[in-house]
Design an enzyme around this catalytic site. Structure first.
Site, PDB file in Angstrom:
ATOM      1  N   ASP A   1      39.717   8.568 -86.584  1.00 16.58           N
ATOM      2  CA  ASP A   1      39.367   9.353 -85.404  1.00 16.58           C
ATOM      3  C   ASP A   1      37.848   9.334 -85.307  1.00 16.58           C
ATOM      4  O   ASP A   1      37.160  10.013 -86.056  1.00 16.58           O
ATOM      5  CB  ASP A   1      39.898  10.783 -85.561  1.00 16.58           C
ATOM      6  CG  ASP A   1      39.472  11.699 -84.414  1.00 16.58           C
ATOM      7  OD1 ASP A   1      38.783  11.222 -83.490  1.00 16.58           O
ATOM      8  OD2 ASP A   1      39.829  12.888 -84.457  1.00 16.58           O
TER       9      ASP A   1
ATOM     10  N   LYS B   1      29.006   8.898 -79.199  1.00 18.55           N
ATOM     11  CA  LYS B   1      30.219   8.501 -78.472  1.00 18.55           C
ATOM     12  C   LYS B   1      30.016   8.621 -76.959  1.00 18.55           C
ATOM     13  O   LYS B   1      30.608   7.884 -76.186  1.00 18.55           O
ATOM     14  CB  LYS B   1      31.377   9.385 -78.915  1.00 18.55           C
ATOM     15  CG  LYS B   1      32.741   8.930 -78.464  1.00 18.55           C
ATOM     16  CD  LYS B   1      33.790   9.817 -79.095  1.00 18.55           C
ATOM     17  CE  LYS B   1      35.198   9.446 -78.658  1.00 18.55           C
ATOM     18  NZ  LYS B   1      36.176  10.332 -79.318  1.00 18.55           N
TER      19      LYS B   1
ATOM     20  N   GLU C   1      43.812   9.187 -78.059  1.00 11.78           N
ATOM     21  CA  GLU C   1      43.815  10.377 -78.916  1.00 11.78           C
ATOM     22  C   GLU C   1      45.006  11.309 -78.662  1.00 11.78           C
ATOM     23  O   GLU C   1      45.664  11.734 -79.608  1.00 11.78           O
ATOM     24  CB  GLU C   1      42.486  11.121 -78.767  1.00 11.78           C
ATOM     25  CG  GLU C   1      41.348  10.361 -79.451  1.00 11.78           C
ATOM     26  CD  GLU C   1      39.963  10.787 -78.972  1.00 11.78           C
ATOM     27  OE1 GLU C   1      39.863  11.781 -78.228  1.00 11.78           O
ATOM     28  OE2 GLU C   1      38.988  10.118 -79.347  1.00 11.78           O
TER      29      GLU C   1
ATOM     30  N   ASP D   1      43.587  18.168 -74.917  1.00  8.62           N
ATOM     31  CA  ASP D   1      42.650  17.747 -75.961  1.00  8.62           C
ATOM     32  C   ASP D   1      41.217  18.024 -75.510  1.00  8.62           C
ATOM     33  O   ASP D   1      40.677  17.315 -74.668  1.00  8.62           O
ATOM     34  CB  ASP D   1      42.861  16.253 -76.224  1.00  8.62           C
ATOM     35  CG  ASP D   1      41.900  15.694 -77.263  1.00  8.62           C
ATOM     36  OD1 ASP D   1      40.997  16.422 -77.723  1.00  8.62           O
ATOM     37  OD2 ASP D   1      42.049  14.508 -77.620  1.00  8.62           O
TER      38      ASP D   1
END
Lengths: 624, 183
Positions: A25, A87, A186, A208
């Site tokens: 992850d 990211k 994800e 999420d």
């Protein structure tokens, strides 16, 4: 091996050793690595027993970069050389980054391919290289605790990542020396982590909210197949934005002006984040902020005030939920489970808002920080071939529509969002001038009608169209999106059969040459021999190909092959075995290609036969 | 593309070539076939097996999408029966229907001015969907009469369904905009 699996689902002829695989992850704030051991998936801790690796890299002059907690400590002291939340920059162009500019303190420079680079004391680095450092640290952790090399990994990405962001993630893995079995969304990973425990059937909503991204996915789980019905989200919305809202509030209260320096901003963000976390268990938190002149401002933040500050962010996420539900074709009442993912879902008002929206209490049993890595590990274990009998299958969708630019800067959609992948669509074009020999195509991703409002993915040039009168050429362009959600384009002139050459220029990606150069540089750095590494890779690949082919031939080679065909395959196989003994990785690669070419028809025949057999079997059961 | 996969979409799923279709059977069949051919089954296989697997999975996805949607299924069935709606300049001459469509469009344009636009719009969308379903039933009846050829009225029904689908999409886009404006 896969070739065997399709021949005899559920049976493996040769007992093979457990292949080491891991789920990663790669998060905005923290990253994790997980693996399946003795049938149980769990995240792996570092030497000090900590599972979360802060996604922070600190570059230093003349020394190896620091990654994780050590780097985080440097964030306040050395903000310009300490890269956090990278990211957010993955697959982004210089212009995108500028819009994030006031939020990120780094010094950007434009790279050769339109990809921004960050200026540090160790030289300019791209977001891809920064991510690769994080991946290397996770790889090292996994290999140390598993005691061997990883054959492959599954890396998770936000469902809402576009093609350029996915490509950047894959490039980072390549730089880190990882073999990517699959990029997994994800939320889908989270559903897998929950789904296997309970073998439920029904509609699952995965909410999420991470540090920097928000995703909502609606999945249907039926007979072991997870089908994503629709997915939506925002790649620039998350817990960081909550911190920012709180920091802005503190600035107003404490009378801090816009001229605050980087170090002050870092401290503010840190204090804001700490206040947010403290409010999970308290109704009121005291604040003590160090100002630039060394004096302190003191105040307090109530939970009610905090809830009001973040309410606009929550409303944005719920609007996206509503839209995504509509895309999925299910009603709120159809949703049987709601799963919470991401550290930001610990915030009480987030849980309350989600429970209120869906009319049911969300699942929070699995640690929301670890659930994605756990799901990725389960999928990695299956993809590595450790569970050939496992019936689980994931069917994912493309998150954003793919289109091309047409006259007047408008977008023509080729593949609409939420189409199940893999998918291929073809389109025909013609020339508009006599003798026209080239044509330019611009591929974009997004939902808006104007090209300028969508994300530019790539510009393609078709060259070598044979000279013809206007309108006579028939050029068929095929767009293919693979199971990782990544696009490839091929073109061919139908009439003459000329395969047009395509030049791919990813708008924000790295070119192959750039990756190669970086890879070399990183290899030199780690003083590992590039050639030796290539050789090892090709040897592994050769073994894989030989093993699969031999097993298949034993099973049904006689049935599917004429003597001449069999002889050709055997000859190619022997050549590969010979090349495998040598030390020339290029020769092994060529020999592998020769084997694949010789056995192409055979492989196709057995796959088709398998499908026919299955369909036939079904018809007997169903229609007689 | 492999030969047996160039069979038509109905054959691919072992379903009778008809407009009326057993959705449950289609879903189950699709899942089973994907389980066999999906690229995840070939993640550690060679490039070639992975490539073929991807082509087959993409082919399955395409066929499934066409059969699942009544409008695309209707068009596809007419195509199998020799009537390609893309090739021919088919136009609807039903003036009454066209007038009705114009009125519906005007109604949609006025939605934003209503005092509670989202409620008005929800009612509008419900009516559009009901009209689509009614046409779908008519098409089913029309096509059930024969196994080949294109029965009278079938093309017009498909074109009308297309009008309603477009209208529904526009209404949904408007709903999205309104929701965002109203927060």
């Amino acid at each position: 091996m896969a070739l065997l699996q399709i021949a005899e689902p559920g049976q493996s002829t040769a007992p093979h050793q457990h292949r080491l695989a891991a789920g990663i992850d790669l998060g905005t704030t923290n990253s994790l690595v997980a693996t399946v051991r003795s049938g149980v998936a769990d995240t792996l801790p570092d030497d000090a027993g900590r599972h979360l690796l802060p996604s922070v890299v600190q570059y230093r002059a003349g020394a190896e970069p620091r990654v994780g907690r050590e780097a985080l400590a440097g964030a306040v002291r050395d903000p310009l050389n300490t890269i956090a939340s990278v990211k957010r920059l993955m697959g982004r162009g210089v212009a995108d980054v500028k819009t994030l500019g006031d939020q990120l303190p780094y010094a950007f420079v434009a790279g050769d391919s339109g990809m921004p680079r960050l200026h540090t004391v160790a030289g300019d680095v791209s977001p891809v290289e920064v991510s690769a450092e994080i991946l290397k640290a996770l790889k090292a952790r996994a290999e140390a605790s598993l005691g061997g090399d990883l054959v492959g990994v599954v890396i998770t990405v936000p469902a809402y990542f576009d093609d350029a962001q996915r490509q950047a993630t894959k490039d980072a893995a390549t730089l880190a020396g990882l073999n990517v079995l699959r990029l997994l969304n994800e939320p889908t990973a989270a559903a897998v982590a929950y789904g296997l425990d309970r073998s439920a059937e029904g509609v699952i909503a995965v909410y999420d909210l991470g540090g920097g991204t928000f995703d909502i996915s609606i999945l249907r789980l039926q007979q072991g197949v997870f089908a994503v019905l629709a997915t939506g989200g925002d790649t620039a919305l998350g817990g960081d934005d909550m911190d920012r809202a709180v920091a802005r509030w503190i600035m107003e209260q404490a009378g801090i002006g816009e001229d605050a320096d980087h170090a002050q901003m870092r401290r503010l963000m840190r204090d804001a984040c700490a206040a947010k976390e403290a409010l999970t268990g308290a109704d009121l938190v005291p604040l003590d902020v160090e100002l630039m002149d060394g004096s302190h401002w003191q105040g307090e933040l109530s939970r009610a005030q905090f809830d009001a500050l973040v309410a606009p962010l929550l409303r944005k996420t719920l609007n996206t939920c509503r839209r995504t539900l509509r895309d999925s074709g299910v009603e709120i009442a159809d949703v049987s489970e709601v799963v919470m993912v991401g550290g930001s879902t610990r915030v009480p008002c987030v849980r309350a808002a989600v429970a209120d929206f869906f009319g049911r209490a969300p699942h929070v049993e699995i640690d929301p920080d670890r659930v994605v890595a756990v799901g990725a590990a389960i999928q990695a274990d299956i993809l590595a071939g450790n569970k050939p009998e496992d019936e689980m299958l994931l069917l994912d969708v493309i998150p954003l529509s793919l289109g091309i630019e047409t006259m007047g800067g408008l977008v023509e959609k080729i593949i609409p969002r939420n189409t199940t992948i893999p998918v291929a669509r073809a389109q025909e074009f013609t020339t508009f001038k006599d003798g026209q020999s080239a044509m330019a195509l611009h591929v974009v991703q997004g939902e808006r009608e104007l090209v300028s409002d969508c994300r530019s993915l790539a510009r393609f040039e078709l060259r070598g169209i044979p000279p013809m009168v206007a309108g006579a050429a028939r050029i068929r362009v095929t767009y293919q999106v693979d199971a990782d959600g990544m696009l490839s384009v091929t073109a061919r002139e139908q009439g003459s059969g000329v395969q047009s050459r395509i030049e791919v220029k990813p708008s924000y990606g790295l070119t192959d040459t750039e990756i190669e150069t970086m890879l070399k540089a990183s290899m030199d750095h780690a003083s590992e021999d590039m050639e030796a590494r290539r050789l090892r890779e090709q040897q592994v690949e050769a073994d894989r190909v030989l093993e699969a082919l031999q097993a298949a031939l034993v099973k049904d080679g006689e049935h599917f092959l004429e003597a001449a065909e069999r002889a050709a395959i055997d000859a190619a196989t022997q050549a590969l075995v010979a090349a495998r003994q040598g030390t020339d990785h290029r020769a092994i690669k060529r020999a592998i290609e020769a084997v694949e070419k010789a056995s192409a028809d055979y492989v196709e025949r057995r796959m088709n036969a398998n499908i026919q057999r299955m369909m036939a079997g079904h018809e007997v059961k169903d229609f007689e | 593309m492999p030969t047996d996969l160039s069979s038509n979409h109905f054959e691919l799923f072992g379903l009778p070539q008809a407009f009326e279709l057993d959705q449950g059977k289609l879903d189950a069949r699709y899942r089973e076939l994907q389980r066999q051919v999906h690229p995840d089954r070939f993640a550690s296989a060679g490039d070639q097996a992975r490539r073929i697997s991807m082509q087959q999975a993409a082919r399955l996805n395409e066929a499934y999408q066409v059969l699942k949607d009544p409008l695309r299924r209707g068009r596809y069935l007419l195509e199998l029966r020799g009537m390609d709606l893309d090739d021919q300049q088919q136009s609807l001459r039903d003036t009454e229907f066209l007038m009705e469509q114009m009125e519906l469009r005007e109604e949609l344009e006025l939605v934003a001015e209503a005092s509670d636009p989202l409620v008005v719009l929800a009612g509008f969308i419900d009516r559009v969907r009901a009209s689509f379903r009614a046409l779908q039933d008519e098409l089913a009846a029309c096509l059930a009469g024969s196994d080949s050829g294109v029965p009278d009225g079938a093309v017009a029904l498909v074109l009308k369904m297309q009008f309603y689908r477009k209208l529904e999409e526009e209404a949904e886009a408007l709903e999205m905009d309104l929701e965002e404006q109203l927060g």
